[in-house]
Write an enzyme that holds these catalytic residues in place. Sequence first.
Site, mmCIF file in Angstrom:
data_model
loop_
_atom_site.group_PDB
_atom_site.id
_atom_site.type_symbol
_atom_site.label_atom_id
_atom_site.label_comp_id
_atom_site.label_asym_id
_atom_site.label_seq_id
_atom_site.Cartn_x
_atom_site.Cartn_y
_atom_site.Cartn_z
ATOM 1 N N GLY A 1 -1.235 -7.287 -4.000
ATOM 2 C CA GLY A 1 -2.094 -7.724 -2.894
ATOM 3 C C GLY A 1 -2.928 -6.660 -2.226
ATOM 4 O O GLY A 1 -3.981 -6.957 -1.675
ATOM 5 N N GLU B 1 0.012 -1.835 2.661
ATOM 6 C CA GLU B 1 0.409 -3.227 2.418
ATOM 7 C C GLU B 1 -0.753 -4.153 2.729
ATOM 8 O O GLU B 1 -1.565 -3.850 3.603
ATOM 9 C CB GLU B 1 1.568 -3.592 3.374
ATOM 10 N N ASP B 2 -0.803 -5.290 2.048
ATOM 11 C CA ASP B 2 -1.832 -6.275 2.387
ATOM 12 C C ASP B 2 -1.498 -6.981 3.697
ATOM 13 O O ASP B 2 -2.335 -7.122 4.574
ATOM 14 C CB ASP B 2 -2.029 -7.289 1.246
ATOM 15 N N ASP C 1 4.564 -10.011 6.907
ATOM 16 C CA ASP C 1 4.935 -11.376 7.258
ATOM 17 C C ASP C 1 6.350 -11.338 7.846
ATOM 18 O O ASP C 1 6.529 -10.959 9.001
ATOM 19 C CB ASP C 1 4.807 -12.222 5.984
ATOM 20 N N LYS D 1 1.329 -10.585 10.769
ATOM 21 C CA LYS D 1 1.707 -11.869 11.375
ATOM 22 C C LYS D 1 2.997 -11.656 12.156
ATOM 23 O O LYS D 1 4.071 -12.013 11.682
ATOM 24 C CB LYS D 1 1.966 -12.911 10.276
ATOM 25 N N PHE E 1 -1.324 -19.114 6.430
ATOM 26 C CA PHE E 1 -1.254 -18.510 5.104
ATOM 27 C C PHE E 1 -2.690 -18.216 4.697
ATOM 28 O O PHE E 1 -3.540 -19.100 4.687
ATOM 29 C CB PHE E 1 -0.573 -19.434 4.087
ATOM 30 N N VAL E 2 -2.964 -16.952 4.397
ATOM 31 C CA VAL E 2 -4.341 -16.541 4.121
ATOM 32 C C VAL E 2 -4.505 -16.062 2.683
ATOM 33 O O VAL E 2 -3.568 -15.552 2.064
ATOM 34 C CB VAL E 2 -4.806 -15.444 5.100
ATOM 35 N N ASP F 1 -3.203 -13.571 -2.457
ATOM 36 C CA ASP F 1 -3.235 -14.720 -3.361
ATOM 37 C C ASP F 1 -2.448 -15.910 -2.844
ATOM 38 O O ASP F 1 -1.577 -15.779 -1.985
ATOM 39 C CB ASP F 1 -2.615 -14.330 -4.697
ATOM 40 N N ARG G 1 -7.386 -13.857 -5.242
ATOM 41 C CA ARG G 1 -7.416 -12.408 -4.945
ATOM 42 C C ARG G 1 -8.837 -11.856 -5.002
ATOM 43 O O ARG G 1 -9.142 -10.854 -4.359
ATOM 44 C CB ARG G 1 -6.553 -11.642 -5.960
HETATM 45 P P1 IMP Z 1 7.150 -10.276 3.804
HETATM 46 O O1 IMP Z 1 8.108 -9.578 2.912
HETATM 47 O O2 IMP Z 1 7.637 -11.628 4.226
HETATM 48 O O3 IMP Z 1 6.644 -9.451 4.946
HETATM 49 O O4 IMP Z 1 5.911 -10.657 2.922
HETATM 50 C C1 IMP Z 1 5.078 -9.734 2.446
HETATM 51 C C2 IMP Z 1 4.384 -10.227 1.186
HETATM 52 O O5 IMP Z 1 4.304 -11.663 1.126
HETATM 53 C C3 IMP Z 1 2.986 -9.727 1.224
HETATM 54 O O6 IMP Z 1 2.885 -8.464 0.613
HETATM 55 C C4 IMP Z 1 2.231 -10.809 0.483
HETATM 56 O O7 IMP Z 1 2.239 -10.565 -0.902
HETATM 57 C C5 IMP Z 1 3.008 -12.080 0.747
HETATM 58 N N1 IMP Z 1 2.402 -12.851 1.850
HETATM 59 C C6 IMP Z 1 2.877 -13.037 3.098
HETATM 60 N N2 IMP Z 1 2.049 -13.778 3.842
HETATM 61 C C7 IMP Z 1 0.990 -14.065 3.047
HETATM 62 C C8 IMP Z 1 -0.231 -14.796 3.244
HETATM 63 O O8 IMP Z 1 -0.550 -15.338 4.313
HETATM 64 N N3 IMP Z 1 -1.059 -14.854 2.170
HETATM 65 C C9 IMP Z 1 -0.777 -14.276 0.973
HETATM 66 N N4 IMP Z 1 0.331 -13.579 0.745
HETATM 67 C C10 IMP Z 1 1.220 -13.479 1.771
HETATM 68 MG MG MG Z 2 1.665 -12.282 -2.873
#
Ligand code: IMP
Ligand code: MG
Length: 176
Positions: free
Chosen positions: A46, A100-101, A104, A132, A153-154, A160, A166
């Site tokens: 991402g 990081e992208d 979450d 977020k 969700f973006v 993606d 992407r």
């Molecule tokens: P976390 O581990 O829950 O913080 O999630 C991180 C990963 O989940 C990110 O690096 C993304 O790949 C994916 N992710 C979380 N939210 C989104 C979103 O809104 N759109 C796309 N990918 C997301």
């Molecule tokens: Mg992803």
Amino acid sequence: MRPLDPPLFSADQIARRVVELAHEIDADLEAKGRSGDLLLIAVLKGSVVFVADLMRGMATPVSIEFIRARGYEGTESSGNVELTYLPEQSVAGRNVLLVEDILDTGRTADVILQRLRAEGPAHLALCALLDKPSRREVEVEADYVGFTIDDFFVVGYGLDYNQQGRDWPAIHVLPE
Ligand code: IMP
Ligand code: MG
């Protein structure tokens, strides 16, 4: 899958914010005397688009490595994060910026940061294009954030939905 207009952040808005972030990071490194040898670690897949723009906006010379974490299917976090690709060079003694992208639940960044910390970097910071905070399940805070968003969700600019979107130049909220 096609983007839903209008975008949440246009390509122009993203470009302007990424340059601001790049300058903020440059200024911090300069102020703290760490502008000599920065290692960027980009989280696959991402953050590929983001890191490409970020590193070209920075004056600080950087080298780049990649790390891959899996644990996300569709729009729901599985809570289970596995590192499936690791940087080729050790981060021991290095000045590291994890890129990081999106933050979450924070689980992915948390697992990666713990892993990198265990190798003993001289300094370790986190930069996320999107944050977020309302979704956070573990305590992780980025040193640099592009945009803070609500619980959408973006998709686009590297992010993606099931591997699609992407390549979109802007960031869009996923169509329901
Ligand atoms: P976390 O581990 O829950 O913080 O999630 C991180 C990963 O989940 C990110 O690096 C993304 O790949 C994916 N992710 C979380 N939210 C989104 C979103 O809104 N759109 C796309 N990918 C997301
Ligand atoms: Mg992803």
